[in-house]
Write a protein that holds these residues in place. Structure first.
Motif, mmCIF file in Angstrom:
data_model
loop_
_atom_site.group_PDB
_atom_site.id
_atom_site.type_symbol
_atom_site.label_atom_id
_atom_site.label_comp_id
_atom_site.label_asym_id
_atom_site.label_seq_id
_atom_site.Cartn_x
_atom_site.Cartn_y
_atom_site.Cartn_z
ATOM 1 N N GLU A 444 3.841 -2.332 -9.381
ATOM 2 C CA GLU A 444 4.173 -1.352 -8.339
ATOM 3 C C GLU A 444 4.533 0.004 -8.958
ATOM 4 O OE1 GLU A 444 7.227 -2.858 -5.847
ATOM 5 O OE2 GLU A 444 5.981 -4.469 -5.023
ATOM 6 N N SER A 448 2.524 3.445 -8.456
ATOM 7 C CA SER A 448 3.186 4.707 -8.059
ATOM 8 C C SER A 448 2.902 5.820 -9.070
ATOM 9 C CB SER A 448 4.692 4.479 -7.942
ATOM 10 O OG SER A 448 4.965 3.526 -6.929
ATOM 11 N N GLU A 451 -0.571 7.066 -8.430
ATOM 12 C CA GLU A 451 -0.593 7.922 -7.229
ATOM 13 C C GLU A 451 0.012 9.303 -7.534
ATOM 14 O OE1 GLU A 451 1.454 5.772 -4.253
ATOM 15 O OE2 GLU A 451 -0.167 4.296 -3.928
#
Length: 605
Positions: A444, A448, A451
């Motif tokens: 995760e 992130s 992104e």
């Protein structure tokens, strides 16, 4: 009644002669010029002669004195009027010759006067005297001296006209009763007044205006008299009664009065003024010049119009304040050594500038007509010059705003490119490294980080787009010449002639790039040309741009489209000028000048 008129005419002749003589004495005394007494003495003698003749004296002694006074005084007056100089110098010989003839006549016991050829003496004397006056008038007289001569000439014309009227009406001068004698006595008064005014007060009134009125009246009266006489003759030839003939003449005069008066006025105008236009005509020419769509500054249009209206060899416009010299200073012609007459240009109580004009060639100062023309031009040029100053102030302010805007855009582009761009690129690399290191620890966090990297790359891309949108990067990185060749140089139909441009202000190089792009686009769309020449050269105080083609050229009646309006607007934003012309060789030439303020370093150099 006729006896009363006769007495009044004699009294008027006496008063005019004596009063005129006293006025000439006072004028000569006031001027305090010794040689000025020569024409004054001759004029006084002639005036007193007329005054003495008013009493009807006819004794031999009186006749002899009259002969001596006229035979000597007239050539002396003609040779020295109005300043006392003998012009030409040999005119003094006529005076001595006249005295010699009178002495010989006295020695011979008046045999010369009694001979059949005596009439030649006054005729030759009169012709030579008139020749002296004409010579002085054309060669050496100043403007004020010419005005003095015109007063005498005006009086002479009026006197001769009155004598002609008397001769036509009575068949003889001085005969035919008391009324005829009264008119004959009054006839010399205009000549006497012209002589007095010419010597004492040559600028008492505008002599040209008086001449114009008198000639207009004379031409109209004689022309209408001819019309009346012709109509009466036709009626008499048709066996009409005398009353009907008079009615015919009156009707003919009434019908033709307006065109005859108009023609008489025009003839008088041509004789007096020739090429000297009226103030109204000068103002109309100024309005046309100010309304013309051309590159001449307003001040230059004013001086050119004034020079054209007065045919002056030099007209100067001088600003009242050094601050306004760039707007109010202009010159037409080269100032001669003659005095220049100034005319102030004021607007709402403020002195804007001074309009000065040299006299016409061959004259010592402006004539009364030319002074009125210059005053009218100065009065009507004031609002235009005030508007030109206001426009320049607005244009200067706008150009400063545009320059500040472009400099700020250049600064922002550099900061985006040099500071923000690299910072965002570094953050993107850091986000990518973080994503790589956290893939094995926590998916995760790695997602992130990826992104975040994508968002940072998008921000960097957006930053580059904003940077490029502010200004073309090539202008700041490589200069105007490289930008022109990059945007237009790949085409074989464009030839560049670019001089050394140096560092240009941000507003100037961007405007130049856009103007050249728009001009070349117009050539490709509308000119049907095989070659387009682009020349860019930096002058001391500006940038000159020329875009020429060998196409069909612009039609004379063509209206400016969006492209040409855009070129004009971009140049006007910076206080520049645009000129579009058709060279003799064909095609179209677009010339643009953009001002560049000198930097402190350039001013020092």
């Amino acid at each position: 009644m006729d006896e009363v008129l006769l007495t009044a005419s004699r009294l008027a002749l006496l008063v005019t002669g004596v009063g005129g003589a006293l006025a000439v004495v006072a004028s000569a005394t006031r001027r305090r010029v010794a040689r000025g007494w020569i024409p004054a003495a001759a004029a006084i003698a002639i005036l007193l002669l007329f005054a003495v003749e008013s009493g009807g004296a006819s004794s031999p002694v009186a006749q002899l004195l009259a002969l001596i006074t006229w035979a000597v005084g007239f050539p002396l007056l003609a040779a020295t009027f109005p300043d006392g100089r003998f012009v030409p110098r040999w005119s003094l010989g006529l005076v001595f010759a006249s005295v010699f003839v009178l002495i010989v006549d006295a020695v011979l016991g008046d045999r010369l006067r009694g001979s059949a050829g005596w009439w030649l003496f006054p005729v030759v004397q009169g012709l030579l005297a008139v020749g002296f006056i004409a010579y002085r008038y054309r060669r050496s007289a100043t403007t004020s001296e010419r005005e003095s001569v015109r007063w005498v000439l005006l009086g002479l014309i009026m006197t001769l006209t009155l004598f002609l009227v008397v001769s036509i009406g009575a068949g003889a001068i001085g005969g035919g009763g008391a009324l005829n004698e009264a008119v004959s006595n009054a006839a010399p008064i205009p000549l006497m007044l012209g002589l007095v005014i010419g010597l004492a007060w040559p600028r008492l009134w505008n002599v040209d205006a008086a001449f114009h009125v008198v000639l207009s009246v004379i031409f109209a009266v004689f022309a209408l008299g001819g019309v009346f006489g012709a109509a009466r003759w036709i009626a008499t030839a048709a066996d009409r009664p005398a009353v009907d003939a008079a009615v015919w003449g009156a009707v003919a005069v009434g019908v033709l009065a307006y065109p005859v008066v108009r023609a008489a006025t025009r003839a008088a105008t041509w004789l007096i003024y020739r090429d000297r236009i009226t103030p109204d005509q000068a103002v109309a020419r100024l309005a046309l010049a100010l309304d013309a769509d051309e590159a001449r500054p307003t001040a230059q249009r004013v001086t050119d119009t004034a020079a054209e209206a007065t045919t002056s060899p030099a007209v100067l416009l001088t600003a009242a304040s050094p601050v306004d010299e760039a707007v109010f200073t202009a010159k037409s012609g080269t100032p001669p050594e003659a005095a220049i007459s100034p005319f102030p240009i004021t607007f709402r109580g403020e002195l804007l500038a001074t309009l000065s004009a040299a006299p016409r060639l061959g004259e010592s100062e402006l004539s009364a007509r030319d002074r009125k023309v210059m005053a009218a031009i100065a009065q009507h040029a004031a609002p235009a010059l005030h508007g030109a100053r206001a426009l320049r102030e607005a244009t200067t302010t706008q150009a400063a705003l545009v320059a500040a805007r472009e400099e700020e855009r250049r600064r922002l582009r550099r900061e985006l490119h040099d500071d923000l761009g690299p910072a965002l690129s570094g953050l993107a690399l850091a986000a990518a490294a973080l994503a790589t290191r956290t893939e094995e620890i926590d998916d995760e966090i790695a997602q992130s980080a990826r992104e975040l990297q994508t968002d940072i790359n998008d921000a960097a891309t957006r930053s580059r787009e904003i940077s490029h949108g502010l200004r073309p990067p090539i202008l700041d990185d490589h200069g105007l010449e490289a930008a022109l060749r990059s945007r237009l140089g790949s085409a074989t139909d464009v030839v560049f002639e670019v001089g050394h441009l140096g560092d240009l202000p941000a507003a100037v190089d961007l405007a130049a790039l856009r103007i050249v792009q728009e001009a070349v686009t117009n050539v490709r769309r509308h000119a049907d040309a095989s070659l387009c020449r682009v020349a860019v050269e930096r002058a001391a105080n500006g940038l000159r741009i020329e875009v020429a083609d060998n196409g069909v050229g612009m039609p004379q009646t063509a209206t400016a489209g969006i492209g040409l309006r855009s070129i004009r607007e971009r140049a006007a934003e910076l206080g520049g000028r645009t000129r579009i012309s058709r060279p003799r060789a064909g095609g179209t030439l677009v010339t643009v000048w953009l001002p560049i303020e000198a930097t402190p370093d350039e001013e020092t150099r």
